[in-house]
Design an enzyme around this catalytic site. Structure first.
Site, PDB file in Angstrom:
ATOM      1  N   GLU A 148     -21.890   1.294 -12.484  1.00  0.00           N
ATOM      2  CA  GLU A 148     -21.977  -0.012 -11.806  1.00  0.00           C
ATOM      3  C   GLU A 148     -23.032  -0.007 -10.709  1.00  0.00           C
ATOM      4  O   GLU A 148     -23.575  -1.040 -10.344  1.00  0.00           O
ATOM      5  CB  GLU A 148     -20.624  -0.389 -11.166  1.00  0.00           C
ATOM      6  CG  GLU A 148     -19.479  -0.534 -12.150  1.00  0.00           C
ATOM      7  CD  GLU A 148     -18.645   0.738 -12.224  1.00  0.00           C
ATOM      8  OE1 GLU A 148     -19.193   1.835 -11.951  1.00  0.00           O
ATOM      9  OE2 GLU A 148     -17.464   0.635 -12.566  1.00  0.00           O
ATOM     10  N   THR A 187     -23.087  25.097  -2.167  1.00  0.00           N
ATOM     11  CA  THR A 187     -24.121  24.067  -2.062  1.00  0.00           C
ATOM     12  C   THR A 187     -24.436  23.410  -3.409  1.00  0.00           C
ATOM     13  O   THR A 187     -25.112  22.386  -3.451  1.00  0.00           O
ATOM     14  CB  THR A 187     -25.434  24.657  -1.498  1.00  0.00           C
ATOM     15  OG1 THR A 187     -25.938  25.626  -2.430  1.00  0.00           O
ATOM     16  CG2 THR A 187     -25.210  25.317  -0.148  1.00  0.00           C
ATOM     17  N   THR A 190     -23.920  19.601  -4.016  1.00  0.00           N
ATOM     18  CA  THR A 190     -24.930  18.803  -3.315  1.00  0.00           C
ATOM     19  C   THR A 190     -26.263  18.856  -4.047  1.00  0.00           C
ATOM     20  O   THR A 190     -26.951  17.834  -4.198  1.00  0.00           O
ATOM     21  CB  THR A 190     -25.089  19.297  -1.859  1.00  0.00           C
ATOM     22  OG1 THR A 190     -23.879  19.054  -1.160  1.00  0.00           O
ATOM     23  CG2 THR A 190     -26.226  18.589  -1.148  1.00  0.00           C
ATOM     24  N   CYS A 380       0.121 -12.762  11.827  1.00  0.00           N
ATOM     25  CA  CYS A 380       0.051 -13.588  10.623  1.00  0.00           C
ATOM     26  C   CYS A 380       1.446 -13.719   9.992  1.00  0.00           C
ATOM     27  O   CYS A 380       2.300 -14.400  10.546  1.00  0.00           O
ATOM     28  CB  CYS A 380      -0.977 -13.002   9.649  1.00  0.00           C
ATOM     29  SG  CYS A 380      -1.511 -14.191   8.392  1.00  0.00           S
ATOM     30  N   ARG A 474      -2.817 -18.843   4.057  1.00  0.00           N
ATOM     31  CA  ARG A 474      -2.714 -20.168   3.432  1.00  0.00           C
ATOM     32  C   ARG A 474      -1.364 -20.828   3.720  1.00  0.00           C
ATOM     33  O   ARG A 474      -1.083 -21.892   3.196  1.00  0.00           O
ATOM     34  CB  ARG A 474      -2.988 -20.100   1.926  1.00  0.00           C
ATOM     35  CG  ARG A 474      -2.168 -19.123   1.137  1.00  0.00           C
ATOM     36  CD  ARG A 474      -2.399 -19.306  -0.370  1.00  0.00           C
ATOM     37  NE  ARG A 474      -3.751 -18.985  -0.788  1.00  0.00           N
ATOM     38  CZ  ARG A 474      -4.171 -17.757  -1.138  1.00  0.00           C
ATOM     39  NH1 ARG A 474      -3.318 -16.743  -1.108  1.00  0.00           N
ATOM     40  NH2 ARG A 474      -5.408 -17.546  -1.513  1.00  0.00           N
ATOM     41  N   HIS A 519      -5.645 -12.823  13.343  1.00  0.00           N
ATOM     42  CA  HIS A 519      -5.731 -11.355  13.252  1.00  0.00           C
ATOM     43  C   HIS A 519      -6.547 -10.806  14.430  1.00  0.00           C
ATOM     44  O   HIS A 519      -7.754 -10.574  14.304  1.00  0.00           O
ATOM     45  CB  HIS A 519      -6.381 -10.952  11.926  1.00  0.00           C
ATOM     46  CG  HIS A 519      -5.498 -11.195  10.748  1.00  0.00           C
ATOM     47  ND1 HIS A 519      -4.636 -10.239  10.260  1.00  0.00           N
ATOM     48  CD2 HIS A 519      -5.317 -12.298   9.973  1.00  0.00           C
ATOM     49  CE1 HIS A 519      -3.969 -10.740   9.225  1.00  0.00           C
ATOM     50  NE2 HIS A 519      -4.363 -11.986   9.034  1.00  0.00           N
ATOM     51  N   GLU A 521      -6.658  -7.921  15.651  1.00  0.00           N
ATOM     52  CA  GLU A 521      -7.146  -6.548  15.448  1.00  0.00           C
ATOM     53  C   GLU A 521      -8.591  -6.514  14.972  1.00  0.00           C
ATOM     54  O   GLU A 521      -9.300  -5.516  15.186  1.00  0.00           O
ATOM     55  CB  GLU A 521      -6.251  -5.808  14.445  1.00  0.00           C
ATOM     56  CG  GLU A 521      -6.333  -6.252  12.995  1.00  0.00           C
ATOM     57  CD  GLU A 521      -5.441  -7.421  12.625  1.00  0.00           C
ATOM     58  OE1 GLU A 521      -5.237  -7.664  11.416  1.00  0.00           O
ATOM     59  OE2 GLU A 521      -4.943  -8.115  13.542  1.00  0.00           O
TER      60      GLU A 521
END
Length: 547
Positions: A148, A187, A190, A380, A474, A519, A521
């Protein structure tokens, strides 16, 4: 014109690309540069708004109403730069835009292909606002090799070619696993990751290697040789006790210097890290501890409540206490008395959520906090359930509930003190919604104003009577029951400017019991804790002293 830093990941996901990007943004700010951070996610959802928190963690909402990846929360917390809709995009959004253009005939009959049409759409997105800042940091989600992600990698390869030489660099984050049996740091993963990156035309300028401990000189030299980067551009990203140590840790490793060297910015401005030194001092030198229970239904995955956990940490820093957060599954209270599970906590927080599952347990948690005078913060759905609890147990609306639960069950069981919001005012126009609308992006989303009553606890906490906070819901508390509830002591202390939508409720005869429809936070930062969380932790600290 901005300089671009593209951050990619390899070997495995969840290594901390978002955190590394946020910390680098903070370090560049400390050197006097302006920054903006972006996230490009390869998944095919248009945005994470309809994804389960178990799939993708929390949904971070911006002021302009975009539902985005939780990494944008890290970006905001570390840099203080408010994220926008244009700072997050997914494959789903990109393909959707391309297909809309094709249907309109914008491509003049051409065959639509990934290259150039999809890649051009990605490049156009990356370019938005490039003249506004000194550095644009773009994080590509997932790992190198994901099918993707290939259009994004191709797009950033083309983008770097289109720009003048030296205007774009690539930073690659990988894992250096430690094999305990042989006592070696390996390693090879990597090396393979960089090989994969180079095979699609990208060569890293900086290698950030996630490891449990420091990287010995021998391994650094090996990585530099085989991955074709300079030895001083191999940066160790060690495990830390707190994410807020990341800017200081990356600075000690020389990440910001390596970035400026890659752009040939010389001499580089000296960094002012006083803000981060203070943050680290507050985290590592607390003067006490408070225990706070988060009563929710996604407690198996802490990322589902990431911003809440961080906002509590910020509140602790403001009060110089360590906040010990414990996650309590609300579904336990469906079967058991909450008292044995909630005794011993200095405060209780009930976060937002969707659906009926676990709500009866959250209602019992709100009742426990009200009756035992324990500080309570409902966010909420946590506010809505506190109102339902008050209606049932104090105002004697025995079958009080939410339309959300009836809609979900397909039958009417409750008196709806919480109803589906069908219209509201946003700016200068009216927004209308139906229960039958698509789920994605149809909520009351983003920043809205609220008016606080003078003399109320929240007005005292904020030090203001007009505030702006971010919403994502909502369903709303029905003002039809306001007089009945206020007669029992539950005060509606914050309302929308037109007076139609309740924003905040508080119990008058309680030391600290506040429910908010928004919200808070999402706007808290380590160097600027949100007022509600700062005062909530202060109240918890007071409670801890009374025990």
């Amino acid at each position: 014109m901005a300089r671009f830093i593209f951050i990619t990941g390899g070997v495995v996901s969840s290594l901390g690309k978002g955190l590394a990007s946020a910390a680098l943004g903070a370090l560049l700010q400390a050197r006097g540069f302006s920054v903006r951070l972006r996230k490009l996610d390869p998944y095919l959802n248009v945005d994470p708004g309809t994804m389960s928190p178990f799939e993708h963690g929390e949904v971070f909402v911006t002021d302009d109403g975009a539902e985005t990846d939780l990494d944008l929360g890290h970006y905001e917390r570390f840099t203080g730069v408010a994220a926008r809709k244009t700072d997050s995009v997914s494959s789903g959004r990109i393909y959707s835009n391309v297909l809309e253009k094709e249907r309109r005939g914008d491509y003049l009959g051409k065959t639509i292909q990934v290259i150039p049409h999809v890649t051009n759409e990605i490049k156009d997105f990356i370019s938005i606002g490039e003249d506004e800042v000194d550095f644009m940091l773009c994080e590509i989600g997932g790992t190198v090799g994901d099918i993707e992600g290939l259009p994004f990698f191709e797009a950033i390869r083309q983008f770097a070619q289109d720009k003048p030489r030296g205007q774009c660099i690539f930073m690659h984050l990988t894992l250096l696993p430690y094999i305990k049996a042989s006592g070696e740091l390996k390693t090879k993963p990597t090396q393979h990751s960089v090989k994969e990156l180079r095979s699609i035309g990208l060569a890293p300028d900086i290698l950030v290697c996630r490891s449990e401990g420091p990287i010995p000189a021998k391994e650094r030299e090996k990585l530099a040789l085989f991955c074709n980067v300079r030895p001083d551009s191999v940066i160790a990203a060690q495990d830390l006790k707190s994410i807020y140590e990341a800017p200081l840790a990356y600075h000690r490793e020389g990440l910001d210097q390596a970035v400026l060297d890659a752009f040939q910015i010389n001499p580089a401005p000296k960094p002012d890290l006083a803000r981060w030194d203070d943050v680290a001092d507050r985290i590592y030198n607390p003067e006490g501890e408070v225990k706070i229970a988060i009563v929710g239904k996604y407690v198996q995955l802490e990322d589902a409540y990431k911003s809440i956990a961080e906002a509590l940490t910020h509140g602790g820093m403001a009060n110089r206490v360590k906040v010990k957060v414990e996650w309590v599954n609300s579904e336990i209270f469906d079967r058991e008395d909450p008292a044995p599970h909630l005794e011993g906590y200095n405060a209780i927080l009930v976060p937002g959520g969707f659906g009926e599952r676990g709500t009866e347990g959250k209602i019992k948690a709100a009742q426990f906090a009200r009756e035992h005078k324990i500080p309570y913060l409902g966010i909420c759905l946590g506010m809505q359930l506190a109102v339902i609890e008050a209606a049932r147990n104090v105002a004697k609306v025995d079958d009080a509930g939410s339309e959300e639960f009836d809609h979900e069950a397909g039958q009417k069981r409750f008196t709806p003190v919480v109803y589906h919001l069908k219209e509201w005012v946003q700016g200068n126009h009216k927004v209308e919604r139906s229960v039958k609308d698509d789920k994605g992006g149809t909520m009351r989303l983003g920043a809205y104003n609220a008016v606080l009553e003078e003399g109320s606890k929240v007005a005292e906490i904020y030090g203001a009577t007009h505030i702006e906070e971010r919403h994502r819901h909502r369903y709303e508390v029905d003002t039809k029951y306001r007089d009945q509830l206020e007669a029992c002591g539950l005060h509606f202390s914050g309302m929308s400017p037109d007076g139609r939508l309740p924003e905040i409720v508080e119990w008058k005869d309680h030391p600290w019991f506040i429910g908010v429809q928004f919200h808070p936070e999402l706007k808290s930062k380590p160097f600027e804790p949100h007022p509600l969380f700062r005062d909530f932790v202060r109240a918890a600290k007071e409670t801890s002293r009374l025990v």
